[in-house]
Design a protein around this motif. Structure first.
Motif, mmCIF file in Angstrom:
data_model
loop_
_atom_site.group_PDB
_atom_site.id
_atom_site.type_symbol
_atom_site.label_atom_id
_atom_site.label_comp_id
_atom_site.label_asym_id
_atom_site.label_seq_id
_atom_site.Cartn_x
_atom_site.Cartn_y
_atom_site.Cartn_z
ATOM 1 N N UNK A 551 -36.350 -40.875 -36.886
ATOM 2 C CA UNK A 551 -36.664 -41.734 -36.669
ATOM 3 C C UNK A 551 -35.687 -43.087 -36.586
ATOM 4 N N UNK A 552 -34.406 -42.743 -36.585
ATOM 5 C CA UNK A 552 -33.519 -44.208 -36.133
ATOM 6 C C UNK A 552 -33.302 -44.216 -34.611
ATOM 7 N N UNK A 553 -32.823 -42.410 -33.633
ATOM 8 C CA UNK A 553 -33.590 -42.815 -32.639
ATOM 9 C C UNK A 553 -35.011 -43.407 -32.322
ATOM 10 N N UNK A 554 -35.943 -43.121 -32.424
ATOM 11 C CA UNK A 554 -37.390 -43.604 -32.340
ATOM 12 C C UNK A 554 -36.998 -45.735 -32.372
ATOM 13 N N UNK A 632 -27.880 -57.526 -33.148
ATOM 14 C CA UNK A 632 -27.146 -56.739 -33.416
ATOM 15 C C UNK A 632 -27.368 -56.689 -35.430
ATOM 16 N N UNK A 633 -28.370 -57.508 -35.362
ATOM 17 C CA UNK A 633 -27.934 -57.303 -37.498
ATOM 18 C C UNK A 633 -29.602 -56.515 -37.356
ATOM 19 N N UNK A 634 -30.021 -56.149 -36.672
ATOM 20 C CA UNK A 634 -31.183 -55.060 -36.842
ATOM 21 C C UNK A 634 -30.714 -54.228 -36.986
ATOM 22 N N UNK A 638 -30.755 -50.774 -39.603
ATOM 23 C CA UNK A 638 -30.849 -48.883 -39.240
ATOM 24 C C UNK A 638 -29.815 -48.709 -39.643
ATOM 25 N N UNK A 639 -28.447 -49.116 -39.629
ATOM 26 C CA UNK A 639 -27.633 -47.450 -39.843
ATOM 27 C C UNK A 639 -27.010 -47.854 -40.400
ATOM 28 N N UNK A 640 -27.097 -48.618 -41.720
ATOM 29 C CA UNK A 640 -26.745 -48.939 -42.830
ATOM 30 C C UNK A 640 -27.071 -47.695 -44.070
ATOM 31 N N UNK A 641 -28.643 -48.066 -43.586
ATOM 32 C CA UNK A 641 -29.840 -47.108 -44.130
ATOM 33 C C UNK A 641 -29.827 -45.611 -43.987
ATOM 34 N N UNK A 646 -28.704 -40.301 -46.369
ATOM 35 C CA UNK A 646 -28.215 -39.778 -46.103
ATOM 36 C C UNK A 646 -27.260 -39.026 -47.835
ATOM 37 N N UNK A 647 -26.258 -40.334 -48.013
ATOM 38 C CA UNK A 647 -25.498 -39.562 -48.992
ATOM 39 C C UNK A 647 -26.492 -39.504 -50.324
#
Length: 647
Positions: A551-554, A632-634, A638-641, A646-647
């Protein structure tokens, strides 16, 4: 001290050797009061001994005389209670005549004069009436004093005149057989003294007499003169010492009485360099110290002698204080004391008295060192009394125990304690003896320790217990087999009981082991199931992470595509706006060319180029701000989510 009926020779001068008289020293040591020491010096046959007897309030009875052959040799001493000062002893010293033709050793004359000078608190110089030059000549020994005596052990820069004035006595000059010559005006004794010592008189004096005059003025700040007329008619002078009081000339009696009154009232107590008053005992120490220095041939040092006397007196004060403490303790204590506190109470009382006595006897300035020495000696004396008290207590307790043991000793001899029940009887009698021992008085501080250490009852008890053991051993031999059988039966029964207990314990242990094995199997199954569940959960989490990563890649690709489209739009829009602006500027340029000429057109063309250069960076900065605030905020969200999922 009781008055002496006759004088004693203090310093012998025989065969040109000076020595001390032990009897005279013993008299001085017995004088514990402060002393006023008056020494008489002068030429031979000038009536010194007669004058000493008058100061002693004696008219006859002295073995001293004024015959042609000398009788006064060395220094003679007369100790009397002071007639005007209670608690003070008057010590009169009569010296042999200076310049006596019978003396071969002139040096002894100087030593005798020096001793009289250093020992006295008032020095009386007795001379006959002559002119001032002759009178000064007889005092020529003063100019040589620095060869015989010094004040300080080490020189401190002070002149000998100032030092001598600190230690020398008052000077009283008695002029005998004084009579005015024809044509002489009447003169008082003070005026005569002033004329002798007056400075203008030096023009008529020799160099040696001027030195004597200076010594008199500098060595003796306090000086006084008395002038005595002839005491009797010429025919009676040979029997002067046996004349009655009313046979003396009235004027002489009046003048002699004035002289004696001055001596009795004004002569000071002898003091040391530290201003401590000198007693008779201290005067004896001074005489001994000075004579020891004379015998060794050394110069007399006043400071060293006074220091030695001070130390000796303080040591003597310490010993007397200790003796006073010991006498007081002996008087107040009856050994053994009832308790240690009783002894300490007496110790503290007599310790305070001893310290007070020491402080009353010690010389000022050095008492702290000797007080510490006194405390050490008192502590030693106290320990000795404690030892004697314990020894007396031990002896008393042992005597009481020997007395009380008498009855029990008789029973031991009769064998009362060996019979059946003897041990109990012995213990009963011993307890009664102990109670009586405690009731007895005056046993002291060792009452408990002596009872514990006393050995007679211990030896008797040990002997009785040995006899009891022998009886018991006989009984055991008789009953041994029966006791062994009974013991074996008991042991067998105990063994059976122990075996039964062991079996029961073994069974319980086996049962407990089985239960523990079952519990371990159940726990192992639970652990296996939990492990499988955890592994399954980990697989599911990995799958979720892969999905989220896709999803992140898309999302990233979509964002990149949108950014590319917007960038193309912004570039196309920018080109259109620049073309429009350029066309407008070109039109304006053509108009200005037509109006202002070629120079204005060139300037306008430069401005146009600058505006184009400025316009391009403004669009670039706008694009960078857009990327920083939007894109950049977007990406960060996305990376934090993705990480949280994953955790």
């Amino acid at each position: 001290m009781p008055p002496m009926s006759v004088p004693l020779c203090l310093v012998h001068n025989q065969d040109c050797k000076l020595s001390l008289n032990p009897a005279a020293l013993a008299v001085l040591r017995g004088a514990t009061q402060p002393v006023v020491v008056v020494a008489i010096v002068g030429l031979s046959r000038t009536g010194k001994s007669f004058l000493m007897k008058r100061m002693a309030q004696k008219c006859t009875g002295s073995p001293l005389g004024s015959a042609v052959q000398k009788q006064t040799e060395g220094i003679w001493m007369w100790c009397l209670p002071h007639p005007f000062k209670p608690g003070v002893t008057l010590v009169l010293l009569d010296t042999e005549g200076l310049g006596n033709p019978c003396i071969d050793e002139i040096r002894n004359n100087a030593w005798i004069f020096t001793l009289a000078l250093l020992l006295s608190s008032t020095l009386v110089y007795n001379s006959m009436r002559t002119d001032s030059r002759m009178m000064l000549e007889s005092l020529s020994l003063l100019t040589d004093l620095k060869n015989y005596v010094r004040v300080r052990a080490q020189a401190d820069g002070t002149g000998p005149e100032d030092e001598f004035a600190r230690v020398f006595p008052d000077f009283v000059w008695v002029v005998r057989d004084f009579k005015l010559q024809e044509g002489e005006r009447p003169i008082s004794a003070d005026e005569n003294m002033d004329q002798i010592l007056r400075a203008w008189n030096r023009f008529f004096l020799s160099k040696e007499k001027i030195k004597v005059q200076l010594c008199l003025r500098r060595f003796f700040p306090h000086h006084k003169m008395f002038m005595l007329e002839r005491p009797a008619a010429n025919r009676d002078l040979a029997q002067l010492e046996v004349l009655w009081e009313d046979q003396l000339q009235p004027r002489f009696r009046q003048q002699e009485e004035a002289f004696c009154q001055h001596i009795w009232k004004e002569a000071p107590v002898k003091v040391l360099l530290n201003s401590s008053p000198v007693t008779g005992r201290m005067l004896a120490r001074l005489v001994e110290a000075y004579m020891a220095a004379i015998s060794s041939g050394s110069v007399l040092c006043v400071e060293s002698v006074h220091t030695a006397v001070t130390e000796a007196e303080n040591n003597a004060a310490v010993e007397m204080a200790v003796a006073k403490y010991q006498r007081g303790m002996e008087q107040d204590l009856v050994l053994p004391t009832a308790s240690f506190n009783a002894l300490m109470t007496a110790h503290q009382d007599w310790k305070k008295r001893a310290i007070a006595f020491f402080l009353s006897q010690a010389l000022d300035g050095t008492e702290q060192h000797y007080q510490a020495l006194l405390m050490d000696k008192l502590e030693v004396a106290k320990e000795e009394f404690c030892r004697r008290n314990e020894e007396a207590s031990q002896q008393r307790c042992q005597a009481v125990l020997r007395e009380l043991w008498g009855d029990m000793e008789l029973r031991v001899q009769r064998g009362d304690y060996v019979a059946p029940g003897g041990i109990r009887l012995f213990q009963k009698d011993l307890k009664r003896m102990q109670e009586e021992y405690k009731r007895r008085p005056d046993k002291g501080v060792k009452v408990s320790r002596v009872w514990v250490q006393w050995g007679r009852w211990r030896r008797c008890a040990s002997r009785l217990y040995r006899q009891e053991e022998e009886v018991l051993e006989k009984f055991l031999r008789v009953k041994r087999l029966e006791m062994i059988e009974m013991w074996l039966e008991g042991v067998d029964q105990q063994c059976k009981e122990v075996l039964a207990e062991v079996r029961a314990v073994m069974q319980a242990v086996e049962k407990q082991l089985q239960e523990q094995q079952q519990q371990q199997q159940v726990m192992l199954a639970e652990v296996t199931a939990a492990k499988r569940a955890v592994e399954k959960q980990l697989e599911e989490q990995q799958q979720q992470q892969q999905v989220m990563l896709a999803e992140v890649t898309a999302v990233m690709k979509a964002v990149e595509k949108q950014l590319e489209e917007r960038w193309q739009q912004w570039a196309q829009q920018l080109q259109e706006e620049q073309s429009l602006v350029l066309s407008q500027r070109l039109e304006e340029l053509e108009v200005r060319l037509q109006e202002g000429g070629a120079e204005a057109a060139a300037l306008q063309q430069v401005e146009l180029v600058q505006e184009e250069e400025q316009a391009v960076p403004s669009w670039r900065s706008t694009l960078l701000k857009f990327l920083d605030k939007v894109v950049v905020p977007i990406l960060i969200r996305v990376v934090n989510s993705v990480v949280n999922n994953a955790a």
